[in-house]
Scaffold this active site. Structure first.
Site, short mmCIF file in Angstrom:
data_model
loop_
_atom_site.label_atom_id
_atom_site.label_comp_id
_atom_site.label_asym_id
_atom_site.label_seq_id
_atom_site.Cartn_x
_atom_site.Cartn_y
_atom_site.Cartn_z
N CYS A 268 0.84 -1.21 0.00
CA CYS A 268 0.00 0.00 0.00
C CYS A 268 0.87 1.26 0.00
O CYS A 268 0.96 1.96 -0.99
CB CYS A 268 -0.91 0.02 1.24
SG CYS A 268 -1.92 -1.43 1.41
N1 SAJ Z 1 6.14 2.50 8.68
C1 SAJ Z 1 7.17 3.32 9.09
N2 SAJ Z 1 6.88 4.32 9.96
C2 SAJ Z 1 5.60 4.52 10.42
C3 SAJ Z 1 4.57 3.68 9.97
C4 SAJ Z 1 4.86 2.66 9.10
O1 SAJ Z 1 8.32 3.16 8.69
O2 SAJ Z 1 5.40 5.44 11.22
C5 SAJ Z 1 6.46 1.44 7.71
C6 SAJ Z 1 6.05 0.06 8.19
O3 SAJ Z 1 7.10 -0.56 8.87
C7 SAJ Z 1 5.77 -0.65 6.88
C8 SAJ Z 1 5.21 0.46 5.99
O4 SAJ Z 1 5.66 1.69 6.55
O5 SAJ Z 1 6.93 -1.15 6.30
C9 SAJ Z 1 3.70 0.47 5.89
O6 SAJ Z 1 3.24 0.47 7.22
P1 SAJ Z 1 1.67 0.55 7.53
O7 SAJ Z 1 1.44 0.46 8.98
O8 SAJ Z 1 1.10 1.70 6.82
O9 SAJ Z 1 1.23 -0.85 6.96
P2 SAJ Z 1 0.27 -1.22 5.81
O10 SAJ Z 1 0.89 -1.15 4.48
O11 SAJ Z 1 -0.32 -2.51 6.22
O12 SAJ Z 1 -0.78 -0.06 5.85
C10 SAJ Z 1 -2.12 -0.31 6.02
C11 SAJ Z 1 -2.69 0.53 4.95
N3 SAJ Z 1 -4.04 0.12 4.67
C12 SAJ Z 1 -4.49 0.32 3.43
O13 SAJ Z 1 -3.84 0.83 2.56
C13 SAJ Z 1 -5.83 -0.14 3.16
C14 SAJ Z 1 -2.68 1.98 5.32
O14 SAJ Z 1 -3.68 2.70 4.60
C15 SAJ Z 1 -2.99 2.25 6.74
O15 SAJ Z 1 -2.73 3.62 7.00
C16 SAJ Z 1 -2.12 1.42 7.63
O16 SAJ Z 1 -2.46 0.05 7.34
C17 SAJ Z 1 -2.39 1.74 9.09
O17 SAJ Z 1 -2.90 2.83 9.34
O18 SAJ Z 1 -2.01 0.93 9.92
#
Ligand code: SAJ
Length: 425
Positions: A268
Site C-alpha cells: 500500500c
Molecule cells: N512504517 C514506518 N513508519 C511509520 C509507519 C509505518 O516506517 O510510522 C512502515 C512500516 O514498517 C511498513 C510500511 O511503513 O513497512 C507500511 O506500514 P503501515 O502500517 O502503513 O502498513 P500497511 O501497508 O499494512 O498499511 C495499512 C494501509 N491500509 C491500506 O492501505 C488499506 C494503510 O492505509 C494504513 O494507513 C495502515 O495500514 C495503518 O494505518 O495501519
C-alpha cells in the site's frame, strides 16, 4: 419493478448473490462477512491451488481468526470458492473486485489483474448488476476499466482500507468510503455495505472522489514517514534522540506521529503514491513533495546497511532478525529488509536471516541463508516482531552490536544499540 428496485430489494432481503473477485487479505474477510450475514457468496480465485487451500479452511493470512471463520462458512456452504469464470460471474447480482494493483519495476501502475477481471465481466451482460471496485487505483481508473460494460448496470468504488495484522481494525470496523458513477449506484453500494458495517459509511459524489480519498490517505502516510525519516537522519548527526523528539512533538494536537525506520514496505504505502504520481505526470502537475518523500523512504535500507557495514568484519556472525514488511505479519512483499539484505550481499557481508513468520524455505527462495535464534556478534533488527522481546536474550551478549532498524529497543542491550535517529550506548 425496474432493475434498481429489483436489486435494491434483493440486497435488503439478503437474497442478492455476491461475487468477490480476489480472496486475499482484502477479499476474503469481506466475503466471509457477507456470508456470515446470510448472503450466498462466491469467491473467485485464479489458481486451483488457492481454491483447494481455501476449501480446506486455510486462508494463508497472518490473522488466524480468519481460518476459523472461513471453515465455518465453507461448511455452511454460504461461501463457495470458484475459479474465475463467466458463467458463475453472470449468476452474481453483485461483483466486488478485490484484486492486487501493484506497480512494475519501473514504478508505474500494473493494472493487469484489474483488467483481467473486467475482461470477464465485459464478456457477459451485466444488466441489473452492481459492480464495486475495492482495489486501489488512481482517479478515473474505475470508470475507464469498468465503465463500458454491456447492459444497464450500477458501478461504485469503495477503496479497501485493511490494515494487515491489526487485531482491532477490521473490514467492518473501519469507516468505509463509497462513491458511485451515479446516485443509484451509490445507494445500492450503501445498502449492501450497511448489512455488514459496524462503522460509518462515508458517501462521496463520484467514483473519482472515492479513488482520490484513498490516494490522499496513503500518500499522506508515506510522505509523513519520509518527513520523520529525514528528521531522524539529522537527529542522528546531531546526537539527538528522535524518539524523544517525537514523544515531545506528539503532545501538540495537530501533530500525527510517524516513526523512522529501515524503510517502508507492504503493497500500500510505498506503492499507492506512484499511482497518483502517474496521474499527476499525465496532467503535468508536478508533485515534488510526494516524489521526494518516496525517494527519501527508499534510501533508508541503504542507510541502515551502512551502519552494519561500518561495524562488520569478516568472521563476525550477523543475524538479520525479521524480514517481513512490518511487525507480526507474514507478508514479505516490498519489504525494505529484503532490499537491505541484497545490499549486504553486494558488499560481501555474510549473514543469516530469521523471521518467526517466514519459513526457512521462503528465506532461501529470496537468496538468503536461513538463520536461527542464537548468539550473534551483530544483531540487525529488520522487523520489530513482538516476539523479539523474548528472543533477543538468546541472541545478544555483552559484546553484541545491535543495529536496530525499527528502534525496537528502548534501553541499551549488548555492547551498543545503533537505531535510526538514535543510539543507546
Ligand atoms: N512504517 C514506518 N513508519 C511509520 C509507519 C509505518 O516506517 O510510522 C512502515 C512500516 O514498517 C511498513 C510500511 O511503513 O513497512 C507500511 O506500514 P503501515 O502500517 O502503513 O502498513 P500497511 O501497508 O499494512 O498499511 C495499512 C494501509 N491500509 C491500506 O492501505 C488499506 C494503510 O492505509 C494504513 O494507513 C495502515 O495500514 C495503518 O494505518 O495501519
Amino acid at each position: 419493478m425496474g432493475v434498481y428496485d429489483t436489486l435494491h430489494s434483493k440486497i435488503k432481503k439478503k437474497n442478492a448473490r455476491i461475487g468477490v473477485v480476489g480472496l486475499g487479505y482484502v477479499g476474503l474477510p469481506l466475503a466471509i462477512l457477507f456470508a456470515k450475514k446470510g448472503f450466498v457468496v462466491t469467491g473467485f480465485v485464479r489458481r486451483e491451488t488457492k481454491k483447494v487451500l481455501l476449501e480446506k479452511g486455510e486462508s494463508g493470512l497472518s490473522d488466524v481468526s480468519v481460518d476459523k471463520d472461513l471453515s465455518a462458512v465453507i461448511k455452511r456452504k454460504t461461501l463457495r470458492v470458484a475459479i474465475t469464470n463467466k458463467n458463475d460471474l453472470s449468476n452474481q447480482d453483485v461483483c466486488i473486485i478485490c484484486v492486487p494493483t501493484p506497480i512494475t519495476e519501473g514504478k508505474v501502475p500494473d493494472l493487469q489483474d484489474l483488467k483481467s477481471a473486467a475482461d470477464v465481466l465485459k464478456s457477459i451482460d451485466v444488466t441489473g448488476k452492481l459492480i464495486i471496485n475495492e482495489s486501489t487505483v488512481a482517479p478515473f481508473t474505475t470508470r475507464e476499466v469498468f465503465g463500458t460494460m454491456q447492459g444497464e448496470y450500477f458501478l461504485a468504488c469503495s477503496p479497501e482500507r485493511i490494515d494487515p495484522g491489526n487485531k482491532t481494525k477490521k473490514t467492518n470496523t473501519i469507516p468505509k468510503v463509497i462513491g458511485g458513477v451515479n446516485s443509484e449506484s451509490t445507494q445500492l453500494a450503501e445498502a449492501l455495505y450497511t448489512s455488514i458495517m459496524k462503522e460509518s459509511l462515508v458517501t462521496v459524489s463520484s467514483l473519482e472522489a472515492a479513488e482520490m480519498a484513498k490516494m490522499l490517505e496513503n500518500t499522506y502516510r508515506a510522505v509523513n514517514i519520509a518527513l520523520v525519516n529525514e528528521f531522524a537522519l539529522l537527529a542522528e548527526k546531531l546526537n539527538i534522540d528522535i524518539l524523544e523528539v517525537i514523544r515531545a512533538a506528539k503532545t501538540k494536537w495537530s501533530y500525527h506521529s510517524h516513526y523512522p525506520g529501515i524503510g517502508v514496505g507492504g503493497h500500500c504505502i510505498p506503492v499507492d503514491p506512484y499511482y497518483i504520481l502517474s496521474l499527476a505526470d499525465k496532467n503535468k502537475i508536478p508533485m515534488h513533495v510526494v516524489k521526494e518523500g518516496l525517494l527519501a523512504n527508499e534510501k533508508m535500507p541503504a542507510f541502515v546497511a551502512g551502519k552494519i557495514i561500518n561495524n562488520y568484519k569478516q568472521g563476525k556472525s550477523v543475524l538479520v532478525y525479521g524480514v517481513t514488511y512490518k511487525k507480526d505479519v507474514n507478508d514479505i512483499r516490498e519489504s525494505p529488509v529484503v532490499v537491505l539484505c541484497n545490499l549486504l550481499k553486494e558488499k560481501n557481508v555474510t549473514f543469516t536471516v530469521y523471521d518467526p513468520f517466514i519459513s526457512p524455505s521462503v528465506i532461501q527462495k529470496y537468496g538468503f541463508i536461513p538463520g536461527k535464534v542464537g548468539h550473534a556478534d551483530i544483531l540487525v533488527v529488520g522487523t520489530d516482531h513482538t516476539v523479539l522481546a523474548r528472543d533477543y536474550e538468546k541472541i545478544v551478549d555483552e559484546n553484541t552490536i545491535v543495529i536496530d532498524g525499527r528502534n525496537f529497543f528502548s534501553k541499551k542491550v549488548g555492547k551498543k544499540v545503533l537505531g535510526v535517529g538514535r543510539r543507546l550506548a
